[in-house]
Design a protein around this motif. Structure first.
Motif, PDB file in Angstrom:
ATOM      1  N   ILE A 111       0.954  -0.915  -0.029  1.00 22.28           N
ATOM      2  CA  ILE A 111      -0.011  -0.097  -0.134  1.00 22.28           C
ATOM      3  C   ILE A 111       0.952   1.229  -0.019  1.00 22.28           C
ATOM      4  O   ILE A 111       2.001   1.079   0.787  1.00 22.28           O
ATOM      5  CB  ILE A 111      -1.083   0.099   1.706  1.00 22.28           C
ATOM      6  N   THR A 112       0.135   2.355  -0.566  1.00 24.80           N
ATOM      7  CA  THR A 112       1.392   3.259  -0.406  1.00 24.80           C
ATOM      8  C   THR A 112       0.069   5.148  -0.939  1.00 24.80           C
ATOM      9  O   THR A 112      -0.086   4.138  -1.220  1.00 24.80           O
ATOM     10  CB  THR A 112       2.756   3.178  -2.008  1.00 24.80           C
ATOM     11  N   ASN A 113       1.226   5.676  -0.923  1.00 24.02           N
ATOM     12  CA  ASN A 113      -0.156   6.982  -0.479  1.00 24.02           C
ATOM     13  C   ASN A 113       0.344   7.706  -1.897  1.00 24.02           C
ATOM     14  O   ASN A 113       1.805   8.626  -1.161  1.00 24.02           O
ATOM     15  CB  ASN A 113       0.028   7.687   0.698  1.00 24.02           C
ATOM     16  N   ILE A 114      -0.390   8.470  -2.236  1.00 25.05           N
ATOM     17  CA  ILE A 114      -0.215   9.805  -3.248  1.00 25.05           C
ATOM     18  C   ILE A 114      -1.078  10.869  -3.614  1.00 25.05           C
ATOM     19  O   ILE A 114      -2.117  10.695  -3.535  1.00 25.05           O
ATOM     20  CB  ILE A 114      -0.318   8.953  -4.698  1.00 25.05           C
ATOM     21  N   ASN A 115      -0.286  12.172  -2.944  1.00 20.24           N
ATOM     22  CA  ASN A 115      -1.490  12.704  -2.961  1.00 20.24           C
ATOM     23  C   ASN A 115      -2.448  12.657  -1.840  1.00 20.24           C
ATOM     24  O   ASN A 115      -3.683  13.914  -1.900  1.00 20.24           O
ATOM     25  CB  ASN A 115      -1.926  12.941  -4.269  1.00 20.24           C
ATOM     26  N   GLY A 116      -1.816  11.982  -0.900  1.00 20.03           N
ATOM     27  CA  GLY A 116      -3.356  12.134   0.468  1.00 20.03           C
ATOM     28  C   GLY A 116      -4.294  11.073   0.125  1.00 20.03           C
ATOM     29  O   GLY A 116      -4.942  10.617   0.946  1.00 20.03           O
ATOM     30  N   GLN A 117      -3.924  10.390  -1.611  1.00 19.95           N
ATOM     31  CA  GLN A 117      -4.816   8.969  -1.033  1.00 19.95           C
ATOM     32  C   GLN A 117      -4.155   7.617  -1.211  1.00 19.95           C
ATOM     33  O   GLN A 117      -2.559   7.493  -1.950  1.00 19.95           O
ATOM     34  CB  GLN A 117      -5.689   9.257  -2.522  1.00 19.95           C
ATOM     35  N   ASN A 118      -4.614   6.500  -0.449  1.00 16.48           N
ATOM     36  CA  ASN A 118      -3.976   5.554  -0.506  1.00 16.48           C
ATOM     37  C   ASN A 118      -4.077   4.802  -1.896  1.00 16.48           C
ATOM     38  O   ASN A 118      -5.866   4.662  -1.758  1.00 16.48           O
ATOM     39  CB  ASN A 118      -4.309   4.559   0.842  1.00 16.48           C
ATOM     40  N   TYR A 119      -3.106   3.314  -2.232  1.00 16.52           N
ATOM     41  CA  TYR A 119      -3.345   2.476  -3.119  1.00 16.52           C
ATOM     42  C   TYR A 119      -3.206   1.787  -3.179  1.00 16.52           C
ATOM     43  O   TYR A 119      -1.862   1.406  -2.596  1.00 16.52           O
ATOM     44  CB  TYR A 119      -2.909   3.224  -4.734  1.00 16.52           C
ATOM     45  N   PHE A 120      -3.178   0.596  -3.774  1.00 18.08           N
ATOM     46  CA  PHE A 120      -2.740  -0.908  -3.576  1.00 18.08           C
ATOM     47  C   PHE A 120      -1.438  -0.814  -4.927  1.00 18.08           C
ATOM     48  O   PHE A 120      -1.729   0.010  -5.308  1.00 18.08           O
ATOM     49  CB  PHE A 120      -3.992  -2.161  -3.742  1.00 18.08           C
TER      50      PHE A 120
END
Length: 229
Positions: A111-120
């Motif tokens: 899981i990572t965070n990009i621009n405040g949004q978490n993504y798989f």
């Protein structure tokens, strides 16, 4: 990759003849006529959740009345590749008017965070918007390069280090990684000879002298720095 599922020999010969007829420019009007009723009336998608199977079906439904001999492979392939959940797929023509699409779902690696949004982060190198999951996945800190991360995971998985024991992963602009396991032990990795270093961690963790190590620094050549604090 597209495969055709065909019945008995008699039907096979019939379809070959029909295909040859439909393949010629002079028979284009014949293709569009009702003489040959091979319009697709059913598309079945398998491999994902019911919700996501339906999403893919909706994305390709505009070919639902297209002649099965004229299905645009490129359109289907590009549509499926755009879906972040798809790792691979197989398309089968079921004559006279059905398509079956079998999907292999991508493996979520972290899981990572990009621009405040978490993504798989998927094994296919794509990001999928995060949803609650029971699966325990490591969290990546830093502005991660997704393709480099997938390569990193591949190296970890062929090493003696247990990828499933990783709780946190830190990515640095230099391309270097640090990993923290479920016991809170932090390992600082070099940018080169990664598999060799990962194999050495596995050996160190079995050594009683390193049992209480909180930080293992492997960034330096021919040197291991251990901190117990």
């Amino acid at each position: 990759m597209m495969h055709q599922k065909i019945g008995k020999k008699q039907r096979l010969y019939l379809y070959i003849v029909i295909f040859l007829l439909l393949s010629t420019l002079n028979n284009h009007k014949l293709v569009k006529s009702d003489f040959f009723n091979f319009k697709i009336s059913e598309i079945n998608v398998f491999g994902l959740s019911e919700k996501n199977n339906l999403i893919i079906s909706d994305n390709i439904k505009n070919i639902i009345t297209e002649n099965i001999f004229l299905v645009k492979k490129e359109f289907l392939t590009e549509t499926l590749k755009k879906n972040s959940l798809v790792n691979s797929f197989e398309i089968k023509k079921i004559f006279p008017n059905k398509l079956n699409i079998k999907i292999e779902k991508t493996e979520f690696l972290a899981i990572t965070n990009i621009n405040g949004q978490n993504y798989f982060v998927g094994s296919n190198g794509k990001l999928t918007k995060y949803e609650n999951t029971k699966k325990s996945l490591p969290y990546i800190f830093g502005l991660v390069n997704i393709s480099k991360f997938v390569e990193f995971v591949e190296v970890v998985k062929i090493s003696k280090y247990n990828f499933n024991s990783i709780k946190e992963i830190y990515f640095y602009p230099s391309g270097r990684w640090d990993i923290k396991n479920n016991d809170g032990q932090l390992v600082k990795l070099p940018s080169e000879n990664l598999k060799l270093k990962l194999d050495s961690i596995s050996l160190l963790q079995k050594n009683e002298n390193f049992k209480n190590a909180r930080i293992i620094d492997l960034r330096f050549k021919n040197k291991i720095i251990v901190t117990d604090d």
